[in-house]
Design a protein around this motif. Structure first.
Motif, PDB file in Angstrom:
ATOM      1  N   MET A  22       0.827  -1.206   0.000  1.00 24.31           N
ATOM      2  CA  MET A  22       0.000   0.000   0.000  1.00 24.31           C
ATOM      3  C   MET A  22       0.863   1.259   0.000  1.00 24.31           C
ATOM      4  O   MET A  22       0.565   2.217  -0.710  1.00 24.31           O
ATOM      5  CB  MET A  22      -0.942   0.011   1.225  1.00 24.31           C
ATOM      6  N   ASN A  23       1.945   1.255   0.790  1.00 18.57           N
ATOM      7  CA  ASN A  23       2.824   2.431   0.825  1.00 18.57           C
ATOM      8  C   ASN A  23       3.448   2.686  -0.542  1.00 18.57           C
ATOM      9  O   ASN A  23       3.498   3.826  -1.013  1.00 18.57           O
ATOM     10  CB  ASN A  23       3.936   2.251   1.860  1.00 18.57           C
ATOM     11  N   LEU A  24       3.905   1.616  -1.176  1.00 18.46           N
ATOM     12  CA  LEU A  24       4.540   1.780  -2.488  1.00 18.46           C
ATOM     13  C   LEU A  24       3.515   2.268  -3.515  1.00 18.46           C
ATOM     14  O   LEU A  24       3.810   3.139  -4.342  1.00 18.46           O
ATOM     15  CB  LEU A  24       5.174   0.467  -2.949  1.00 18.46           C
ATOM     16  N   THR A  55       0.702   3.901  -2.911  1.00 18.10           N
ATOM     17  CA  THR A  55       0.290   5.273  -2.607  1.00 18.10           C
ATOM     18  C   THR A  55       1.307   6.264  -3.173  1.00 18.10           C
ATOM     19  O   THR A  55       0.944   7.268  -3.787  1.00 18.10           O
ATOM     20  CB  THR A  55       0.161   5.473  -1.082  1.00 18.10           C
ATOM     21  N   ASN A  56       2.586   5.944  -2.971  1.00 19.96           N
ATOM     22  CA  ASN A  56       3.629   6.815  -3.519  1.00 19.96           C
ATOM     23  C   ASN A  56       3.525   6.884  -5.047  1.00 19.96           C
ATOM     24  O   ASN A  56       3.665   7.957  -5.643  1.00 19.96           O
ATOM     25  CB  ASN A  56       5.020   6.301  -3.152  1.00 19.96           C
ATOM     26  N   ALA A  57       3.289   5.731  -5.663  1.00 17.45           N
ATOM     27  CA  ALA A  57       3.184   5.685  -7.128  1.00 17.45           C
ATOM     28  C   ALA A  57       1.998   6.544  -7.575  1.00 17.45           C
ATOM     29  O   ALA A  57       2.095   7.308  -8.541  1.00 17.45           O
ATOM     30  CB  ALA A  57       3.006   4.240  -7.599  1.00 17.45           C
ATOM     31  N   THR A  89       9.066  15.005   0.249  1.00 16.58           N
ATOM     32  CA  THR A  89       9.074  16.200  -0.602  1.00 16.58           C
ATOM     33  C   THR A  89       7.652  16.738  -0.682  1.00 16.58           C
ATOM     34  O   THR A  89       7.368  17.631  -1.466  1.00 16.58           O
ATOM     35  CB  THR A  89       9.552  15.849  -2.022  1.00 16.58           C
ATOM     36  N   LYS A  90       6.775  16.132   0.134  1.00 15.01           N
ATOM     37  CA  LYS A  90       5.366  16.521   0.053  1.00 15.01           C
ATOM     38  C   LYS A  90       5.017  17.587   1.075  1.00 15.01           C
ATOM     39  O   LYS A  90       5.750  17.814   2.034  1.00 15.01           O
ATOM     40  CB  LYS A  90       4.500  15.268   0.253  1.00 15.01           C
ATOM     41  N   GLU A  91       3.873  18.216   0.841  1.00 12.57           N
ATOM     42  CA  GLU A  91       3.371  19.232   1.780  1.00 12.57           C
ATOM     43  C   GLU A  91       3.137  18.584   3.143  1.00 12.57           C
ATOM     44  O   GLU A  91       2.945  17.370   3.229  1.00 12.57           O
ATOM     45  CB  GLU A  91       2.028  19.777   1.267  1.00 12.57           C
ATOM     46  N   LEU A 113       7.327   8.848   6.420  1.00 15.06           N
ATOM     47  CA  LEU A 113       7.594   7.579   7.112  1.00 15.06           C
ATOM     48  C   LEU A 113       7.289   6.364   6.240  1.00 15.06           C
ATOM     49  O   LEU A 113       7.675   5.246   6.572  1.00 15.06           O
ATOM     50  CB  LEU A 113       6.758   7.495   8.395  1.00 15.06           C
ATOM     51  N   GLY A 114       6.603   6.594   5.123  1.00 17.76           N
ATOM     52  CA  GLY A 114       6.165   5.470   4.290  1.00 17.76           C
ATOM     53  C   GLY A 114       7.294   4.524   3.913  1.00 17.76           C
ATOM     54  O   GLY A 114       7.265   3.331   4.244  1.00 17.76           O
ATOM     55  N   LEU A 115       8.309   5.061   3.251  1.00 19.34           N
ATOM     56  CA  LEU A 115       9.367   4.183   2.767  1.00 19.34           C
ATOM     57  C   LEU A 115      10.287   3.710   3.883  1.00 19.34           C
ATOM     58  O   LEU A 115      10.867   2.624   3.799  1.00 19.34           O
ATOM     59  CB  LEU A 115      10.162   4.878   1.669  1.00 19.34           C
TER      60      LEU A 115
HETATM   61 MG    MG Z   1       4.632   7.587   0.990  1.00 17.44          MG
END
Ligand code: MG
Ligand code: ATP
Length: 472
Positions: A355-357, A359-361, A421-423, A430-432
């Motif tokens: 899910m983290n990967l 979501t980032n994608a 790098t997000k707002e 913490l995702g990755l």
């Molecule tokens: Mg993420």
């Protein structure tokens, strides 16, 4: 006649000349009309050939050849003496030629060795002008030897000041012997800089009084530096993990107290009152904080995982279903699942990884749309130590997107906790870090490949526990 051959490379038979080779003595015949010594009888007759002398040509102790002379008149004692002198000169010449040949061979051998060394050799004169370099130098620096010979070694330094700081100190007649390599950055012809380990020596004349020049041996250590950097990065991650794991643990205890007492107090308040609503906010915030702490704990491996044999393909299907119904239509979700063995894993954690990967994608393609592809296949890793994995079979899970990609600077830091790098509201960073922690705890590895504006590919390797593959 040289080396037992006629000049036309025909081996000599059993004749007078080969006898000279055997007896090592000169041979005179003052009446050879009609003798088989004359190869072309007709010519011999026409020219009126009468006499023959054969002189052995000594090189060292060996007869290297025979000087054969034909004449129209008889050979006198004086003639023979003269010819002997001539034969001696020829012997000397042969000897010199042989020596030259040996020297030439030796030079060629040295040259081959000099060029076979993958390190760069560069030799400069006492004015620091390049005199000689090997193939290793040409390959490493990108200059051809003809264009670099005559130039000052200063052009090789990434920082020209290093030429003064290091070069002139080490490559100096007064320099002490420096056999310990030192690290310095050099510059290739195309301007790219690389780290090197270099040894420099002063080449002295035989009597050690004067100097002939300076020799530098340069080794490109880019790969080693990268490995060291990778190692440092891993250590940093580990230290950060331990540190934040410790903090998270303490926090967790405090949060338990906060939410526990909040719950108790809420029970005493009238539902809907101002105090009740305020305290509900406290309760919500502490719930969010607990989730956050949980995440920190999982990347620092503080969270207990429940490992069970699982088939990753089922999980992928679940995630793909979820994504297909939630992602906007501009993003196409694709899956490619090949037969692959089972892994020993905590299902909910691997779910979280996926899910983290994803979501980032999704975030990377939010502006542009694109393709989110999830893949699974089995891969055998046999080169020991391939990126820190031991040999064996792995489930290779890939999540790729065609989104914004990352710069090298960003790529380097993505696994660090809190790097984003997000707002502020968009990402915690913490995702990755969590993904990394989970995969490490499962004995696996994650790699990333990314190109700015093209997209990214994340590859997750998880060790397979059995060989029977589960179909997709
Ligand atoms: Mg993420
Ligand atoms: N697929 C991707 N494409 C481009 N950049 C990515 C991708 N995945 C991660 N990144 C970059 O890595 C950074 C860190 O990612 P990570 O998942 O750790 O945190 P985040 O997504 O910013 O926040 P969080 O996941 O905690 O909500 C992101 O901010 C982004 O810059």
């Amino acid at each position: 006649h040289f080396d037992g051959y006629h000049s036309h490379k025909k081996k000599m038979g059993d004749n007078e000349i080969s006898k000279i080779f055997q007896t090592r003595r000169f041979y005179v015949n003052n009446d050879i009309s009609g003798s088989p010594l004359i190869a072309d009888q007709e010519l011999g007759e026409r020219e009126g050939i009468k006499a023959f002398v054969g002189m052995p040509l000594f090189v060292g102790d060996n007869v290297a050849g025979v000087l054969g002379v034909f004449s129209k008149s008889y050979f006198s004692e004086l003639n023979i003496k003269g010819l002997r002198t001539a034969a001696d000169s020829i012997s000397l010449w042969i000897e010199q030629k042989a020596m030259e040949q040996r020297l030439w061979k030796q030079t060629k051998l040295f040259e081959s060795i000099f060029n076979a060394v993958p390190d760069a050799f560069v030799f400069a004169d006492s004015e620091w002008k390049i005199k000689l370099c090997n193939q290793g130098f040409v390959n490493m620096f990108g200059y051809s030897d003809s264009e670099v010979v005559g130039l000052k070694t200063k052009i090789l330094y990434a920082d020209e000041a290093d030429f003064e700081r290091q070069g002139l100190i080490r490559f100096n007649p007064k320099a002490k012997e420096q056999l310990i390599p030192y690290e310095i950055n050099f510059k290739r012809r195309d301007g790219t800089v690389f780290p090197s380990e270099t040894i420099g020596t002063v080449v002295k004349t035989k009597d050690e009084k004067g100097i002939i020049g300076y020799l530098a041996l340069v080794r490109d250590v880019t790969l080693r530096k990268e490995a060291e950097k990778h190692q440092r990065h891993l250590q940093k991650m580990e230290a950060l993990g331990t540190l934040s794991g410790g903090i998270a643990h303490d926090f967790n205890n405090l949060l338990n107290v906060i939410s526990g007492f909040t719950d108790l107090t809420l029970l005493d308040l009238q539902v809907g009152s101002l105090q009740y609503r305020n305290l509900r906010e406290v309760k919500n915030a502490s719930k969010r904080a607990t989730d956050l702490v949980k995440q920190i704990l999982s990347f620092s491996r503080g969270l207990e995982e429940e490992l069970r044999p699982m088939a990753v393909q089922h999980l992928i299907k679940e995630v793909v279903n979820l994504l297909s119904s939630t992602l906007p239509a501009t993003i196409q979700v694709k899956q490619h699942i090949e037969p692959c063995g089972m892994v020993l894993a905590d299902t909910s954690q691997i779910h979280q990884v996926l899910m983290n990967l994803c979501t980032n994608a999704f975030h990377a393609m939010r502006q542009t749309g694109g393709v989110l592809a999830i893949g699974l296949r089995q891969e055998e890793i046999n080169s020991v130590g391939f990126k820190g994995l031991s040999a064996g079979n792995y489930a290779l899970l890939t999540v790729s997107d065609t989104g914004c990609g990352m710069s090298d600077d960003v790529k380097e830091r993505i696994f660090e906790p809190y790097f984003t790098t997000k707002e502020q509201e968009e990402g915690t960073g913490l995702g990755l870090a969590t993904v990394h922690g989970i995969i490490k705890a499962h004995g696996g590895m994650i790699t990333v490949e990314s190109e700015l504006n093209k997209g990214s590919v994340f590859r997750v390797y998880l060790p397979i526990i059995n060989q029977w593959a589960v179909d997709g």
